[in-house]
Design a protein around this motif. Structure first.
Motif, PDB file in Angstrom:
ATOM      1  N   VAL A 190       0.868  -1.181   0.000  1.00 18.24           N
ATOM      2  CA  VAL A 190       0.000   0.000   0.000  1.00 18.24           C
ATOM      3  C   VAL A 190       0.899   1.223   0.000  1.00 18.24           C
ATOM      4  O   VAL A 190       1.782   1.360   0.849  1.00 18.24           O
ATOM      5  CB  VAL A 190      -0.922   0.004   1.234  1.00 18.24           C
ATOM      6  N   GLU A 191       0.714   2.093  -0.990  1.00 22.85           N
ATOM      7  CA  GLU A 191       1.631   3.226  -1.168  1.00 22.85           C
ATOM      8  C   GLU A 191       0.910   4.444  -1.730  1.00 22.85           C
ATOM      9  O   GLU A 191      -0.079   4.324  -2.434  1.00 22.85           O
ATOM     10  CB  GLU A 191       2.762   2.849  -2.136  1.00 22.85           C
ATOM     11  N   GLN A 192       1.458   5.619  -1.404  1.00 17.62           N
ATOM     12  CA  GLN A 192       1.073   6.839  -2.100  1.00 17.62           C
ATOM     13  C   GLN A 192       2.174   7.297  -3.046  1.00 17.62           C
ATOM     14  O   GLN A 192       1.935   8.140  -3.906  1.00 17.62           O
ATOM     15  CB  GLN A 192       0.761   7.954  -1.093  1.00 17.62           C
ATOM     16  N   ARG A 225      -3.826   8.123 -18.655  1.00 22.87           N
ATOM     17  CA  ARG A 225      -3.573   9.419 -18.027  1.00 22.87           C
ATOM     18  C   ARG A 225      -4.800   9.944 -17.296  1.00 22.87           C
ATOM     19  O   ARG A 225      -4.683  10.655 -16.298  1.00 22.87           O
ATOM     20  CB  ARG A 225      -3.135  10.437 -19.085  1.00 22.87           C
ATOM     21  N   ASP A 226      -5.987   9.595 -17.765  1.00 17.42           N
ATOM     22  CA  ASP A 226      -7.203  10.065 -17.109  1.00 17.42           C
ATOM     23  C   ASP A 226      -7.356   9.445 -15.726  1.00 17.42           C
ATOM     24  O   ASP A 226      -7.839  10.086 -14.787  1.00 17.42           O
ATOM     25  CB  ASP A 226      -8.436   9.773 -17.964  1.00 17.42           C
ATOM     26  N   VAL A 227      -6.929   8.181 -15.571  1.00 16.25           N
ATOM     27  CA  VAL A 227      -6.985   7.526 -14.259  1.00 16.25           C
ATOM     28  C   VAL A 227      -6.035   8.221 -13.297  1.00 16.25           C
ATOM     29  O   VAL A 227      -6.397   8.522 -12.143  1.00 16.25           O
ATOM     30  CB  VAL A 227      -6.628   6.032 -14.386  1.00 16.25           C
ATOM     31  N   TYR A 231      -7.832  10.073 -10.140  1.00 20.08           N
ATOM     32  CA  TYR A 231      -7.788   9.384  -8.858  1.00 20.08           C
ATOM     33  C   TYR A 231      -6.490   9.545  -8.080  1.00 20.08           C
ATOM     34  O   TYR A 231      -6.442   9.271  -6.894  1.00 20.08           O
ATOM     35  CB  TYR A 231      -8.040   7.881  -9.069  1.00 20.08           C
ATOM     36  N   LEU A 232      -5.431  10.006  -8.762  1.00 21.15           N
ATOM     37  CA  LEU A 232      -4.144  10.159  -8.088  1.00 21.15           C
ATOM     38  C   LEU A 232      -3.657  11.595  -8.064  1.00 21.15           C
ATOM     39  O   LEU A 232      -2.633  11.898  -7.446  1.00 21.15           O
ATOM     40  CB  LEU A 232      -3.082   9.270  -8.765  1.00 21.15           C
ATOM     41  N   GLY A 233      -4.359  12.475  -8.743  1.00 24.63           N
ATOM     42  CA  GLY A 233      -3.982  13.890  -8.735  1.00 24.63           C
ATOM     43  C   GLY A 233      -2.698  14.170  -9.480  1.00 24.63           C
ATOM     44  O   GLY A 233      -1.977  15.111  -9.158  1.00 24.63           O
ATOM     45  N   ILE A 234      -2.396  13.349 -10.520  1.00 22.96           N
ATOM     46  CA  ILE A 234      -1.149  13.523 -11.291  1.00 22.96           C
ATOM     47  C   ILE A 234      -1.462  14.223 -12.606  1.00 22.96           C
ATOM     48  O   ILE A 234      -2.355  13.781 -13.324  1.00 22.96           O
ATOM     49  CB  ILE A 234      -0.485  12.165 -11.541  1.00 22.96           C
TER      50      ILE A 234
END
Length: 234
Positions: A190-192, A225-227, A231-234
């Motif tokens: 589990v990671e950010q 890239r949309d994911v 969901y990850l703010g990238i």
């Protein structure tokens, strides 16, 4: 080993009346590393807690190496071959490095023991007599991993192992996890930190609001890239 090292199906879990996990499905095969990523509050740590037995699921199933252990207490989960590297490390500060390792040891022939983990973490070998609360953050993280390994698990759960570490130490943790993966140990990470998650994980799961919204390889995630943006703010 019969089937996956870990299989989670339709998992629902709550904190009080807050519905945190809403039908989570995931699996980790023997010798596979899977990364679970997502923003804060997505449900990642709750997923680990439900697998490890700290949170009792209200629906779904958790199967470890073919055995249904849904809702089993943590000591039964551990006995079944699951070891946890918890968020925040949680080593014993008043025990030495050697004592932290000894208290967790579950020896098996040819398995992980103190000498083998100290070979993996030479910095700990040099600090063997030092108390846990005198170690740096990176040394504490290495000790948390070493302590889990001497349990001789078939499945290693790691909750945010890069948290609070400098980039150079994150790089070292990644190298260690790749080496462990190569030994055949199953890993759920589990990671950010997206870089660490995609480096270690052969498959990546993206979680949002208690559900898995993407599952694929690191290359497939990079192409979506949309994911990443949504969901990850990238």
């Amino acid at each position: 080993m019969s089937g996956p090292a870990l299989a989670v199906h339709g998992l629902h879990a709550y904190y009080g009346e807050s519905h945190i996990l809403q039908g989570v499905d995931l699996k980790v095969l023997p010798g596979e590393a899977v990364s679970l990523i997502g923003r804060n509050g997505a449900g990642k740590t709750t997923t680990i807690a439900a697998i490890a037995g700290f949170v009792r699921p209200r629906g779904g199933s958790v199967t470890i190496s073919g055995a249904d252990l849904t809702g089993a207490p943590p000591h039964e989960i551990a006995r079944a071959g699951v070891a946890l590297v918890p968020q925040g490390r949680r080593i014993f500060g008043d025990l030495s490095v050697g004592e932290n390792i000894a208290v967790a040891a579950r020896p098996i022939p040819g398995g992980w023991d103190e000498s083998r983990v100290l070979e993996l973490f030479p910095v700990l070998a040099r600090r063997r007599a030092v108390h846990g609360d005198e170690l740096s953050g990176g040394e504490q993280q290495m000790l948390a991993i070493a302590r889990a390994l001497v349990r001789n698990p078939t499945l290693l759960l790691l909750d945010e192992p890069s948290e609070g570490l400098a980039p150079k130490l994150v790089e070292q943790v990644g190298e260690i996890l790749e080496r462990l993966r190569a030994t055949g140990l199953a890993l759920l990470l589990v990671e950010q930190n997206l870089g660490l998650a995609t480096r270690v994980g052969q498959r990546v799961l993206v979680m949002n609001k208690g559900t898995i919204v993407f599952a694929g390889t690191p290359a497939e995630l990079a192409a979506q890239r949309d994911v990443e943006a949504r969901y990850l703010g990238i």
